[in-house]
Design a protein around this motif. Sequence first.
Motif, short mmCIF file in Angstrom:
data_model
loop_
_atom_site.label_atom_id
_atom_site.label_comp_id
_atom_site.label_asym_id
_atom_site.label_seq_id
_atom_site.Cartn_x
_atom_site.Cartn_y
_atom_site.Cartn_z
N GLU A 66 0.73 -1.26 0.15
CA GLU A 66 0.05 0.11 -0.03
C GLU A 66 0.88 1.40 0.01
OE1 GLU A 66 -2.29 -0.55 3.41
OE2 GLU A 66 -3.87 -2.08 2.20
N THR A 67 1.91 1.09 0.67
CA THR A 67 2.86 2.28 0.90
C THR A 67 3.57 2.54 -0.43
OG1 THR A 67 3.18 2.11 3.15
CG2 THR A 67 4.69 3.41 2.20
N GLN A 68 3.92 1.56 -1.04
CA GLN A 68 4.63 1.56 -2.42
C GLN A 68 3.71 2.09 -3.39
OE1 GLN A 68 8.13 0.97 -2.65
NE2 GLN A 68 7.86 1.51 -4.76
N ASP A 69 2.48 1.81 -3.37
CA ASP A 69 1.73 2.08 -4.45
C ASP A 69 1.25 3.82 -3.98
OD1 ASP A 69 1.27 -0.26 -5.51
OD2 ASP A 69 -0.50 -0.73 -4.52
N CYS A 70 1.11 4.03 -3.09
CA CYS A 70 1.24 5.49 -2.72
C CYS A 70 2.20 6.27 -3.28
CB CYS A 70 0.71 5.93 -1.08
SG CYS A 70 0.60 7.57 -0.74
N GLN A 71 3.46 5.95 -2.96
CA GLN A 71 4.77 6.53 -3.37
C GLN A 71 4.45 6.60 -5.07
OE1 GLN A 71 7.47 4.55 -5.03
NE2 GLN A 71 8.38 6.67 -5.78
N ARG A 72 4.11 5.59 -5.65
CA ARG A 72 4.09 5.56 -6.96
C ARG A 72 2.96 6.54 -7.57
NH1 ARG A 72 7.51 4.69 -11.19
NH2 ARG A 72 6.28 4.38 -13.07
N THR A 73 1.84 6.68 -6.80
CA THR A 73 0.78 7.54 -7.11
C THR A 73 1.25 9.13 -7.07
OG1 THR A 73 -1.10 6.05 -6.41
CG2 THR A 73 -1.57 8.31 -6.52
N LEU A 74 2.08 9.39 -5.95
CA LEU A 74 2.54 10.42 -5.73
C LEU A 74 3.69 11.07 -6.92
CD1 LEU A 74 2.82 10.63 -1.98
CD2 LEU A 74 1.43 12.02 -3.27
N TYR A 75 4.56 10.12 -7.20
CA TYR A 75 5.55 9.98 -8.19
C TYR A 75 4.99 10.49 -9.60
CZ TYR A 75 8.49 9.07 -12.28
OH TYR A 75 9.15 9.04 -13.29
N ASN A 76 3.75 9.86 -9.87
CA ASN A 76 2.88 10.01 -11.23
C ASN A 76 2.36 11.45 -11.08
OD1 ASN A 76 3.64 7.62 -12.40
ND2 ASN A 76 1.84 6.46 -11.63
N LEU A 77 1.93 12.18 -9.91
CA LEU A 77 1.36 13.26 -10.03
C LEU A 77 2.30 14.28 -10.30
CD1 LEU A 77 -0.96 15.00 -9.32
CD2 LEU A 77 -0.48 14.69 -6.86
#
Length: 113
Positions: A66-77
């Motif tokens: 979940e944390t890794q997915d959140c990090q990826r979402t923020l990177y994409n943003l």
Amino acid sequence: MPQNQQQQNKIQNPETSVPKTPQMNERDFINDLLTTEKYMTSAYNVALNEASNQTLYQDLATIFKETQDCQRTLYNLMFKNGWYAVEQADQTKIQNSYQQFSGYKSQLPYMVQ
């Protein structure tokens, strides 16, 4: 590498403007969140390596994902808004790295290969 060459290899979206003030802006907040998520995934990775209890390991693995997915979402943003740029790798550098790490592979124990 010359400055012009670096600019040509840069991959970046047009930058979304934010106020340039002493107060934190949207970009600052998202960058802070991204940095925090990176530190958290690193810490969860260590915890996963050290977990001796299977149930705890599974819980940590879920939280890590979940944390890794959140990090990826923020990177994409950040990337979408032009606040994060990446450099296109030179084919020669890729080939050199591949050869270097292929050489390391022969040094690994049989099970890993």
